[in-house]
Write a protein that holds these residues in place. Structure first.
Motif, PDB file in Angstrom:
ATOM      1  N   PRO A  19       6.677   7.088  -3.794  1.00 57.64           N
ATOM      2  CA  PRO A  19       5.562   6.612  -2.964  1.00 57.64           C
ATOM      3  C   PRO A  19       4.258   7.224  -3.445  1.00 57.64           C
ATOM      4  N   ALA A  20       3.166   6.497  -3.244  1.00 54.52           N
ATOM      5  CA  ALA A  20       1.866   7.012  -3.645  1.00 54.52           C
ATOM      6  C   ALA A  20       1.521   8.229  -2.821  1.00 54.52           C
ATOM      7  N   SER A  21       0.928   9.234  -3.454  1.00 57.18           N
ATOM      8  CA  SER A  21       0.584  10.450  -2.732  1.00 57.18           C
ATOM      9  C   SER A  21      -0.554  10.189  -1.766  1.00 57.18           C
ATOM     10  N   ASN A  22      -1.388   9.243  -2.075  1.00 54.99           N
ATOM     11  CA  ASN A  22      -2.492   8.877  -1.207  1.00 54.99           C
ATOM     12  C   ASN A  22      -2.284   7.432  -0.785  1.00 54.99           C
ATOM     13  N   PRO A  23      -2.247   7.160   0.525  1.00 53.16           N
ATOM     14  CA  PRO A  23      -1.954   5.789   0.950  1.00 53.16           C
ATOM     15  C   PRO A  23      -3.044   4.802   0.592  1.00 53.16           C
ATOM     16  N   LEU A  24      -4.236   5.299   0.281  1.00 48.16           N
ATOM     17  CA  LEU A  24      -5.340   4.405  -0.077  1.00 48.16           C
ATOM     18  C   LEU A  24      -5.830   4.746  -1.483  1.00 48.16           C
ATOM     19  N   GLN A  25      -5.878   3.747  -2.302  1.00 46.05           N
ATOM     20  CA  GLN A  25      -6.310   3.981  -3.674  1.00 46.05           C
ATOM     21  C   GLN A  25      -7.779   3.669  -3.849  1.00 46.05           C
ATOM     22  N   ASN A  26      -8.357   4.259  -4.888  1.00 52.20           N
ATOM     23  CA  ASN A  26      -9.731   3.950  -5.267  1.00 52.20           C
ATOM     24  C   ASN A  26      -9.749   2.821  -6.282  1.00 52.20           C
ATOM     25  N   LEU A  27     -10.897   2.223  -6.430  1.00 52.27           N
ATOM     26  CA  LEU A  27     -11.102   1.249  -7.493  1.00 52.27           C
ATOM     27  C   LEU A  27     -12.329   1.683  -8.258  1.00 52.27           C
ATOM     28  N   SER A  28     -12.214   1.823  -9.549  1.00 46.96           N
ATOM     29  CA  SER A  28     -13.354   2.284 -10.337  1.00 46.96           C
ATOM     30  C   SER A  28     -13.368   1.564 -11.668  1.00 46.96           C
ATOM     31  N   GLY A  29     -14.423   1.791 -12.407  1.00 46.22           N
ATOM     32  CA  GLY A  29     -14.522   1.177 -13.713  1.00 46.22           C
ATOM     33  C   GLY A  29     -15.859   1.473 -14.344  1.00 46.22           C
ATOM     34  N   ARG A  56     -17.527   3.195  -8.482  1.00 49.43           N
ATOM     35  CA  ARG A  56     -16.314   3.645  -7.786  1.00 49.43           C
ATOM     36  C   ARG A  56     -16.364   3.169  -6.335  1.00 49.43           C
ATOM     37  N   PHE A  57     -15.270   2.637  -5.871  1.00 56.48           N
ATOM     38  CA  PHE A  57     -15.086   2.310  -4.454  1.00 56.48           C
ATOM     39  C   PHE A  57     -13.932   3.174  -3.968  1.00 56.48           C
ATOM     40  N   GLU A  58     -14.209   4.036  -3.013  1.00 54.89           N
ATOM     41  CA  GLU A  58     -13.183   4.988  -2.600  1.00 54.89           C
ATOM     42  C   GLU A  58     -12.354   4.484  -1.434  1.00 54.89           C
ATOM     43  N   ALA A  59     -11.079   4.946  -1.438  1.00 53.42           N
ATOM     44  CA  ALA A  59     -10.157   4.644  -0.327  1.00 53.42           C
ATOM     45  C   ALA A  59     -10.211   3.167   0.030  1.00 53.42           C
TER      46      ALA A  59
END
Lengths: 297, 116
Positions: free
Chosen positions: A103-113, A156-159
């Motif tokens: 399972p992912a350690s953080n339930p919400l992922q970031n999106l970046s680029g 970056r868009f967090e959580a």
């Protein structure tokens, strides 16, 4: 035109509640349901806000009623399925980098680029628009976000994204003087960390639209937003209407509006709206130089 | 749920004061205001969204706060509220009134008749 943003304000709060509950350990579906229960008193909010704000003497009666309808529709939208309207751009292949099954350690992922120019140099202060699509409880939801790249061309868009839920993102990078580009990524079965979504923008050719009515009279104050570009070679790029308010230009007294986001040879499409009209789309081919006449009744 | 059924009702008129006080530390959007009240009060003050936003719009109409849209921590558009100079003055007035009331209630609650 009066802009009613009560619904946007509530949607933001709703989204933050969902995020809070996911981070507290709830599943995406449960978090969504719980947040909807929190907002159960919105009907009271409608009545009270109508009393407090929409009766302000700056709002004529008809606009106040219209605003109430818009608010009610926005609130109702939270509970019902919304049909997606959009196009598909370049599909990004997902690279699995985390160990499958964990399972992912953080339930919400970031999106970046990162956004680059045609010479692979970081493009700072480029606007990045993001459309996020999720399916809580199998009901479609669509939200928009935007940011600006930093001095390294990074954003970056967090959580943002539920780590274990299917989702789709449409990312668009835009900067005047550069042709915009988009990428679409549908993640049906998330299994690990998200890869960066990077975009490279070619140089743009300035094109002037000249907007006139059927009698040849210039139309001023026409709002214009870029919508789609299909280059001579390569995939088409799309800017969803939702979230694209910041990219709006208006025609001047001569009906002219300059656009600096297409390449010569592009098959282009823009949204247009007259002061007392609805949004409509127009297509044209971007010339290497010269103007593009647009006729609006 | 129902989290709402567990919420302690705020005395009437308190919400305006609490919002003004919360904004003293800087502009905040509605969610941040609700979260601040919940955390600082150690989960005693749980503001219903249906009460919070009418209160914010009421304060804005009175000129005690104004609002503007800006990016949130997650780069999403949020509506931020901040105290106006008139609002700061009103906060002083409301705080003083609240202190007087608090002192008066304390006196009543701790009153013990003298035994002769």
């Amino acid at each position: 035109m009066t802009t009613i943003n009560a619904g946007d304000e509530l949607l933001f709060h709703f989204r933050e509640l969902v995020k809070e509950k996911i981070l507290a350990g709830q599943s995406f579906d449960d978090a969504w349901n719980a947040a909807e229960e929190n907002f159960g008193s919105l009907r009271r909010y409608e009545d009270e806000c109508r009393e407090i704000r929409l009766r302000d003497k700056l709002f004529p009666g008809r606009i106040a009623v219209g605003a109430l309808v818009v608010m009610a529709l926005m609130i109702t939208w939270l509970s019902f399925e919304v049909r997606s309207v959009g196009h598909s751009g370049e599909v990004l292949a997902q690279t699995i980098s985390a160990t499958a099954g964990k399972p992912a350690s953080n339930p919400l992922q970031n999106l970046s680029g990162q956004v680059l120019d045609k010479d692979d140099r970081p493009l700072k202060e480029a606007r990045v628009l993001l459309i996020l699509k999720t399916w809580p409880n199998d009901r479609y939801q669509q939200e928009d976000f935007d940011t600006v790249t930093d001095s390294d061309g990074r954003y970056r868009f967090e959580a943002l994204v539920p780590a274990s839920e299917r989702h789709a993102v449409m990312v668009v990078a835009y900067k005047a003087g550069h042709a915009f580009r988009s990428k679409y990524d549908y993640v049906k079965r998330p299994t690990g960390k998200r890869e960066d979504v990077n975009l490279q923008l070619p140089n743009a050719n300035e094109v002037t639209l000249i907007i006139k009515n059927e009698n040849g009279k210039p139309k001023s104050g026409v709002e214009v937003r870029p919508s789609l570009r299909k280059p001579k070679s390569g995939e088409e790029s799309v800017i969803y209407f939702q979230g694209s308010e910041t990219l709006t230009s208006s025609s001047d007294d001569q009906g002219k509006v300059k656009l600096n986001c297409f390449e010569a040879g592009d098959q282009a499409e823009v949204y247009l709206k007259q002061a007392d009209g609805e949004w409509q789309s127009k297509k044209f081919k971007v010339p290497a130089e010269g103007n593009v006449p647009i006729n609006l009744p | 749920m129902n989290e709402q059924s567990e919420r302690n009702p705020l005395p009437q008129g308190s919400l305006d004061l609490l919002i003004l006080r919360t904004l003293l530390s800087g502009p905040k959007h509605g969610y941040a205001i609700a979260r601040h009240l919940k955390e600082v009060s150690e989960q005693v003050i749980l503001v219903e969204e249906g009460s919070l936003y009418p209160a914010l719009h009421r304060l804005e109409r009175r000129g005690w706060v104004d609002s503007d849209w800006g990016p949130s921590e997650s780069n999403r558009r949020a509506k931020y509220y901040q105290l106006t100079p008139v609002g700061r003055k009103q906060l002083e007035i409301e705080t003083e009134a609240w202190r007087r009331m608090q002192a008066a209630v304390f006196k009543v609650m701790t009153y013990r008749p003298s035994i002769s």
